[in-house]
Design an enzyme around this catalytic site. Structure first.
Site, mmCIF file in Angstrom:
data_model
loop_
_atom_site.group_PDB
_atom_site.id
_atom_site.type_symbol
_atom_site.label_atom_id
_atom_site.label_comp_id
_atom_site.label_asym_id
_atom_site.label_seq_id
_atom_site.Cartn_x
_atom_site.Cartn_y
_atom_site.Cartn_z
ATOM 1 C CG HIS A 1 -11.615 67.412 75.435
ATOM 2 N ND1 HIS A 1 -12.323 67.392 74.252
ATOM 3 C CD2 HIS A 1 -11.269 68.701 75.624
ATOM 4 C CE1 HIS A 1 -12.402 68.612 73.769
ATOM 5 N NE2 HIS A 1 -11.765 69.425 74.584
ATOM 6 C CD GLU A 2 -10.004 70.388 78.717
ATOM 7 O OE1 GLU A 2 -9.062 71.085 78.301
ATOM 8 O OE2 GLU A 2 -11.186 70.591 78.375
ATOM 9 C CG HIS B 1 -6.783 70.986 74.749
ATOM 10 N ND1 HIS B 1 -6.854 71.440 73.455
ATOM 11 C CD2 HIS B 1 -8.061 70.916 75.199
ATOM 12 C CE1 HIS B 1 -8.126 71.611 73.128
ATOM 13 N NE2 HIS B 1 -8.871 71.292 74.170
ATOM 14 C CG ASP C 1 -11.472 72.750 72.279
ATOM 15 O OD1 ASP C 1 -11.215 71.625 72.725
ATOM 16 O OD2 ASP C 1 -11.520 73.767 72.989
#
Length: 933
Positions: A155-156, A159, A166
């Site tokens: 998930h990170e 980014h 998000d």
């Protein structure tokens, strides 16, 4: 002309990949060069290393499947702090350093705040800075609240690497969909769950009640939360809640929720995360793999003593423009103040050949520092052989039986050297880090390639001594691999050209986070000035050490320095004199993080007329500092300086308001060649720490799970009163952001307007009866400078129509709207027309600005408002669950409609009863005569 304007507009808005410090590269679908650094403040725990490895292994498999078998983690370096014990399998880092870390395992921003997040303050599709995990999270102590660490790393990583955002929003956790139903902000809407107010009292948490509607927002009340079902079938999305077992994919065009007020929708123009990822260079340069990838390979690297060799140019050109003496002043500042105790330092001189002037000496006390000062060059002559200088630097390191790996070469040169390219590959393979200080307009640019390839710093200093560029350059070479409490921080850097008997007056603030080993340095060109320095109590400090040969004087205050405002008065004693003052200090207390400033440009190289963005981040530890006055000084090749006020207002170049990152566009290029960035931050009475909000782009906190219809709650996330702000004492800081290079600047001024207004990104809308109130920050004629000519406001009942066909949407009359100067607050109120009046109608609004040359900005962020909400409208609050399977949407009924229904029912029932009675009576009296009229 219109075609040319469109071409220019596209050219202006096209930004190359940012000046990210990451060393990651993609090789045959695998990411190499990933660095995970353990912060020096983290207590020693070998289990942490094992948990990091397990996290990466799990993440690699999850990433591979999530990206349709395209990407995986190939090799990872784990950086271990110097203060941890040494083990044989730990190797010395080469180019890897803390500043290059993609993931930082560091203490939380505040005690108990273990949420993982990615530091990301640039535009959609641009790389982030780093991922922050806390030790507690990596050790697996927060899995219930955030999900498995491997999944969250993916998930990170999205980014960090691909610039997505998000798909949840803690500031707007619910929204009203087109169906008029209140939905939890998420992607996709097929994720099922319950909306509940979950109360905790006396250490126990219970489900208290269903969520109620807030009369003002027409959404669920503040304490309402979305609790996902533990068992799901939906596969998207990783950027919403990757902790759900079934979630293994990113939202794509089909599953993306464009209605939700997510940061992804706002920042990426309502595109799904997979659309953004698919548009990345990583994706374009790979194809799906047929076989599963190999497991990641790990390198365990441990920092040890710092090894630095100064390689200083003393060629004939260094005799010009006072260069040799200015270099010596800056090198003395580095040796006396900047370089840390315990470091090993050597020195090499070079012209057409090179010689070792000092073998490596370990800095233990001031005596070693003074001994190194004796090795500085005293005369300039000869040619320039950069490769000879570097090779002698390597030899000085070998003479002390140290490896070249991880050692640092500080190379200063002012001349061109056609042979410098011959050793570039050798330098790259050496494992050394090359810091390049380019002095004057003719410094060899071949060294820049060495610096970038080896992870070193590239800094430019002009011949304008009053800009203090050389001292700033050396001051920026403090070690980044030690705890911040040990680093030398620059509090002031200022210079002036003065006539005889003129004064340079000013103040320096020593705040309570610094004050240890404070160092005042004064330099001049011709004659020793009169120097007066007063502490906060007005006591004169008259113990400066004067070095007449180097034309400098300094005062070193060992131990603690008085906190407060120090005053200096320096009087020139010669005509056309150049005076400078530099002040450095270290943290006062190792347990209290000092206030720091980091500065950078969004690109290291740029081609005119594409704009650049200046960034400066002010932190205390990991907490952002707000309300500071931040000024950028951008110096061109020949010393011309452009001054920019940087802003943290969430408009123009600044992506997020109040995140401690101050930004501004830079477009006023003077010439081709190198430019240097310096930033000054001053915190006065308005400066506050925003220490109570959670960081942006943090992992979604899972409040609990729905299992068999019941909520199994997690401990509540630590919350603080976000309305409270803590005042910060006054402070000053200086940061050098390094050099960048600009090309294709025209020799003669261009009279074409090449820069459109910046995009409005903070548009907000509220409705009041039949009126809509808009607020936004004014853009400028050229991005965020000047004043636009007009605003175009359009509305639509379809968000996609407004996004894709803005020019065809209904336009609002803005004749009375007179634009203000850039960065002012704009307000506008209007009544929408030609909108269908139902019980509730949602309309979408966006703005475009136009400058005096008729260049238009990008369409603003799109906002949504609800209109025509009748007082007798009853929203669906009996079954507020978001699960489409459990609670299908129901239409609301107005009071009037309900009354009509009830009256109609009564009439029908009465009629049926009357007929029934008549029939019964007729049967009872069959012979009764009829009554006629």
């Amino acid at each position: 002309m219109g075609l040319f304007r469109s071409f220019v507009f596209l050219l202006m808005l096209y930004l190359l990949q940012g000046s990210n410090t990451s060393l990651v590269r993609l090789n045959n679908n695998g990411y190499e060069g990933i660095i995970i650094a353990i912060d020096p403040a983290v207590p020693e725990d070998e289990t942490l290393i094992e948990k990091i490895q397990n996290m990466v292994i799990d993440a690699s498999t999850y990433l591979f499947e999530a990206t349709e078998k395209r990407f995986f983690f190939k090799n990872v370096s784990i950086l271990i702090p110097e203060n941890w014990k040494s083990i044989t399998q730990y190797k010395r880092p080469k180019h890897e350093s803390y500043k290059h870390a993609d993931v930082r395992v560091a203490p939380p921003t505040l005690p108990g705040r273990d949420e993982p997040y990615t530091k990301q303050f640039t535009a959609c599709e641009e790389k982030g800075e780093y991922i922050h995990f806390t030790p507690d999270f990596v050790l697996g102590n927060k899995q219930n609240e955030f999900g498995p660490s491997g999944r969250l790393l993916v998930h990170e990583w999205a980014h960090l690497r691909w610039g997505v955002f998000d798909e949840y929003n803690d500031d707007e956790p619910f929204y009203r969909a087109k169906s008029r139903k209140i939905e939890a902000t998420r992607c996709s809407t097929s994720i099922t769950g319950l909306n509940r107010v979950y109360m905790c009292e006396g250490g126990s948490c219970v489900t208290n009640r269903e969520c109620r509607i807030d009369s003002k927002t027409k959404l669920y009340e503040k304490n309402c939360q979305f609790f996902p079902d533990k068992d799901q079938t939906e596969k998207t999305s990783i950027m919403f809640m990757q902790g759900i077992d079934s979630v293994t994919e990113f939202c794509n065009e089909k599953s993306h929720n464009q209605e939700a007020p997510t940061l992804q929708n706002k920042m990426c123009n309502y595109r799904s995360t997979w659309e953004v990822i698919s548009n990345s260079e990583d994706f374009k340069n790979t194809t799906a793999m047929l076989a599963p990838p190999p497991p990641p390979v790990f390198s365990l690297l441990k920092f040890s003593e710092r090894i630095v060799c100064l390689v200083l140019d003393k060629s004939g050109s260094m005799a010009a423009s006072n260069r040799l003496n200015r270099m010596n002043q800056a090198a003395q500042h580095f040796l006396l103040q900047t370089v840390e105790n315990g470091s090993w330092v050597g020195m090499v001189h070079f012209d057409s050949s090179a010689s070792i002037k000092s073998n490596l000496i370990q800095i233990i006390s001031s005596s070693e520092r003074r001994k190194l000062l004796e090795s500085l060059p005293t005369a300039a002559s000869g040619g320039t052989s950069i490769c000879s200088g570097i090779e002698s630097g390597f030899q000085a390191i070998r003479n002390a039986d140290f490896q070249i790996d991880g050692s640092e070469i500080v190379l200063l040169t002012d001349g061109e050297d056609s042979t410098a390219k011959s050793c570039i590959e050798k330098v790259k393979q050496s494992g050394a880090i090359i810091h390049f200080i380019a002095l004057g307009p003719d410094a060899a640019q071949a060294v820049k390639e060495m610096s970038i390839a080896t992870g070193g710093k590239y800094i430019y200093a002009s011949d304008e001594g009053q800009n203090n560029g050389l001292i700033d350059a050396f001051a920026a070479l403090a070690s980044e691999n030690i705890d911040a409490s040990q680093q030398s921080l620059q509090l002031e850097s200022k210079g002036l050209k003065l006539n005889s008997n003129d004064w340079m007056n000013g103040t320096v603030i020593i705040d309570s986070t610094v004050g240890k080993d404070t160092f005042f340095l004064i330099t001049w060109n011709q004659q020793l000035p009169s120097i007066y320095l007063f502490d906060p109590d007005g006591i004169s400090m008259g113990t400066f050490i004067v070095d007449s040969a180097s034309k400098m004087a300094y005062l070193s205050i060992k131990g603690a320095t008085k906190v407060g405002v120090w005053t200096y008065n320096i009087q020139a004693k010669a005509s056309s004199e150049t005076l400078t003052i530099t002040v450095n200090s270290r943290a006062a207390n190792s347990s209290v993080p000092p206030i720091t400033v980091n500065a950078k440009m969004n690109k290291d190289t740029n081609s005119y007329p594409s704009p650049l963005i200046v960034y400066a981040e002010i932190l205390q530890g990991y907490l952002p500092i707000l309300g500071a006055n931040v000024t950028a000084f951008i110096e061109s090749k020949f010393g011309e300086t452009e001054v920019l006020e940087l802003l943290d207002n969430g408009a123009g170049a600044d992506s997020f308001k109040n995140d401690g990152v101050y930004s501004r566009y830079f477009t006023t290029y003077k010439e081709n060649g190198p430019y240097n960035l310096k930033v000054r931050a001053h915190g006065g009475e308005n400066a506050v720490t925003w220490n109570l909000r959670h960081p942006l782009n943090r992992a979604a906190y899972i409040p609990g799970w729905v299992v068999d219809g019941n909520i199994e709650g997690n401990p509540p996330r630590p919350e603080n009163d976000e309305d409270t702000q803590t005042n910060v004492e006054s402070f000053t800081r200086i940061a050098t952001g390094g050099a960048f290079v600009v090309s294709n600047v025209p020799q003669s001024p261009s009279f074409l307007d090449l820069f459109p207004p910046s995009q409005i990104t903070d548009l907000e809308a509220t409705s009041n009866e039949d009126e809509i109130n808009l607020t936004w920050t004014a853009p400028g004629d050229d991005f965020d400078v000047g004043k636009v000519q007009e605003y175009i406001i359009r509305i639509s009942e379809s968000i996609l129509d407004l996004r894709d066909n803005f020019d065809d949407a209904l336009q609002v009359n803005t004749t009375a709207l007179l634009p203000k100067e850039a960065n002012s607050k704009e307000t506008f109120t209007f009544k929408p027309g030609n909108i269908s009046e139902e019980n509730e109608t949602h309309i979408f609004i966006a703005i475009q600005s136009v400058d005096k040359s008729n260049l238009t900005s990008k369409v603003s962020n799109i906002v949504q408002v609800a209109l025509f909400v009748q007082e007798d409208y009853i929203p669906d609050e009996i079954h507020p669950d978001t699960s489409p399977d459990k609670n299908p949407p129901k239409s609301g009924l107005s009071i009037s409609a309900l009354v009509l229904l009830v009256v109609g029912s009564v009439v029908i029932v009465s009629l049926i009863l009357s007929i029934t009675i008549c029939i019964v009576n007729k049967r009872r009296n069959p012979r009764r005569p009829r009554t006629g009229f």
